[in-house]
Design an enzyme around this catalytic site. Structure first.
Site, PDB file in Angstrom:
ATOM      1  N   GLY A 129       0.746  -1.350   0.044  1.00  0.00           N
ATOM      2  CA  GLY A 129      -0.035  -0.066   0.062  1.00  0.00           C
ATOM      3  C   GLY A 129       0.899   1.083  -0.016  1.00  0.00           C
ATOM      4  O   GLY A 129       1.971   1.202   0.274  1.00  0.00           O
ATOM      5  N   GLN A 165       3.274   9.897   0.632  1.00  0.00           N
ATOM      6  CA  GLN A 165       4.570   9.110   0.879  1.00  0.00           C
ATOM      7  C   GLN A 165       5.542   9.181  -0.291  1.00  0.00           C
ATOM      8  O   GLN A 165       6.822   8.829   0.035  1.00  0.00           O
ATOM      9  CB  GLN A 165       4.439   7.547   1.077  1.00  0.00           C
ATOM     10  CG  GLN A 165       3.489   7.510   2.362  1.00  0.00           C
ATOM     11  CD  GLN A 165       3.620   5.732   2.485  1.00  0.00           C
ATOM     12  OE1 GLN A 165       2.573   5.451   1.861  1.00  0.00           O
ATOM     13  NE2 GLN A 165       4.276   5.125   3.196  1.00  0.00           N
ATOM     14  N   CYS A 202       5.491   0.181   7.268  1.00  0.00           N
ATOM     15  CA  CYS A 202       5.355   1.336   6.694  1.00  0.00           C
ATOM     16  C   CYS A 202       6.569   1.460   5.732  1.00  0.00           C
ATOM     17  O   CYS A 202       7.584   1.716   6.344  1.00  0.00           O
ATOM     18  CB  CYS A 202       4.756   2.354   7.291  1.00  0.00           C
ATOM     19  SG  CYS A 202       4.315   3.922   6.258  1.00  0.00           S
ATOM     20  N   LEU A 203       6.305   1.800   4.485  1.00  0.00           N
ATOM     21  CA  LEU A 203       7.448   2.071   3.622  1.00  0.00           C
ATOM     22  C   LEU A 203       8.198   3.328   4.117  1.00  0.00           C
ATOM     23  O   LEU A 203       9.224   3.647   3.823  1.00  0.00           O
ATOM     24  CB  LEU A 203       6.990   2.493   2.089  1.00  0.00           C
ATOM     25  CG  LEU A 203       6.598   0.903   1.604  1.00  0.00           C
ATOM     26  CD1 LEU A 203       6.036   1.287  -0.059  1.00  0.00           C
ATOM     27  CD2 LEU A 203       7.579  -0.084   1.468  1.00  0.00           C
ATOM     28  N   HIS A 257      -4.946   1.602   7.412  1.00  0.00           N
ATOM     29  CA  HIS A 257      -3.463   2.184   7.445  1.00  0.00           C
ATOM     30  C   HIS A 257      -3.260   3.535   6.298  1.00  0.00           C
ATOM     31  O   HIS A 257      -2.868   4.599   6.748  1.00  0.00           O
ATOM     32  CB  HIS A 257      -2.461   1.132   7.515  1.00  0.00           C
ATOM     33  CG  HIS A 257      -1.089   1.486   7.502  1.00  0.00           C
ATOM     34  ND1 HIS A 257      -0.190   1.035   8.065  1.00  0.00           N
ATOM     35  CD2 HIS A 257      -0.361   2.331   6.455  1.00  0.00           C
ATOM     36  CE1 HIS A 257       1.109   1.405   7.876  1.00  0.00           C
ATOM     37  NE2 HIS A 257       1.125   1.977   6.948  1.00  0.00           N
ATOM     38  N   GLU A 258      -3.556   3.130   5.151  1.00  0.00           N
ATOM     39  CA  GLU A 258      -3.339   4.048   4.024  1.00  0.00           C
ATOM     40  C   GLU A 258      -4.137   5.460   4.127  1.00  0.00           C
ATOM     41  O   GLU A 258      -3.509   6.423   4.019  1.00  0.00           O
ATOM     42  CB  GLU A 258      -3.731   3.557   2.798  1.00  0.00           C
ATOM     43  CG  GLU A 258      -2.458   2.336   2.305  1.00  0.00           C
ATOM     44  CD  GLU A 258      -1.241   2.508   2.720  1.00  0.00           C
ATOM     45  OE1 GLU A 258      -0.754   3.678   2.610  1.00  0.00           O
ATOM     46  OE2 GLU A 258      -0.406   1.630   2.868  1.00  0.00           O
ATOM     47  N   HIS A 269      -2.830   8.050   6.321  1.00  0.00           N
ATOM     48  CA  HIS A 269      -1.683   8.546   6.084  1.00  0.00           C
ATOM     49  C   HIS A 269      -2.134   9.967   5.354  1.00  0.00           C
ATOM     50  O   HIS A 269      -1.665  11.232   5.366  1.00  0.00           O
ATOM     51  CB  HIS A 269      -1.044   7.991   4.835  1.00  0.00           C
ATOM     52  CG  HIS A 269       0.190   7.099   5.263  1.00  0.00           C
ATOM     53  ND1 HIS A 269       1.194   7.488   5.791  1.00  0.00           N
ATOM     54  CD2 HIS A 269       0.296   5.775   5.068  1.00  0.00           C
ATOM     55  CE1 HIS A 269       1.848   6.447   6.155  1.00  0.00           C
ATOM     56  NE2 HIS A 269       1.197   5.119   5.696  1.00  0.00           N
TER      57      HIS A 269
HETATM   58 NI    NI Z   1       2.378   3.540   5.959  1.00  0.00          NI
END
Ligand code: NI
Length: 172
Positions: free
Chosen positions: A46, A51, A94-95, A136-137, A140
């Site tokens: 995701g 990000q 998370c990236l 989660h996304e 963000h």
């Molecule tokens: Ni994340």
């Protein structure tokens, strides 16, 4: 399509509240393409536009396993319209917080409404990993990271570690 750089904590842009997309046009589709390419390359399941430092309400998700065909979902201006009382726990990563994983408790199911790449309104009932990933996304888009769901002690410890690493890199 182009690979974009993924920003990581303590980059303060991750705290921004992203703006809704005015219309699904060629620019939005190009951005979604870049996000998918960047997400697959990372690799991750995701990605939110912020990000890659673009504060727009766009999310890409693909939960297909390596041996399965790609199954990308692009969510534009997504909104969670319902969550279950039932909760579930997943170990999240998370990236933007590389190589850190911790269990987070969230509603086990949710309903999300969004625009797809054709500008059509979609309502999707999510459960299991998809429910966790969507929540989660979408966090963000409101400047919230999964570590914000952890205890203050754990969150502070993570922030400190990554801030130190960023400083080391800056002076190296
Ligand atoms: Ni994340």
């Amino acid at each position: 399509m182009a690979l974009r750089e993924i920003i990581v904590i303590p980059d303060t842009r991750l705290k921004l509240v992203s703006e809704p997309v005015a219309g699904v046009d060629a620019e939005v589709r190009r951005l979604a393409d870049d996000m998918l390419e960047t997400m697959y390359e990372a690799p991750g399941i995701g990605l939110a536009a912020i990000q890659i430092a673009v504060p727009k309400r766009i999310v890409t998700i693909d939960l297909a396993r390596k041996d399965e065909p790609k199954a990308p979902i692009v969510l534009i201006n997504p909104e969670i319209t319902w969550t279950s009382d039932e909760l579930s726990v997943y170990e999240e990563g998370c990236l933007s917080i590389p190589e850190y994983y911790e269990e987070v408790e969230r509603p086990a199911k949710c309903m999300v409404r969004y625009l797809d790449l054709e500008g059509k309104t979609i309502e999707l009932m999510c459960e299991g990993l998809l429910a966790t990933c969507v929540q989660h996304e979408l966090d963000h888009l409101n400047g919230v990271l999964f570590i914000d769901h952890l205890s203050r002690l754990k969150r502070d410890r993570v922030m400190k570690k990554y801030s130190k690493a960023a400083k080391r890199e800056a002076t190296a």
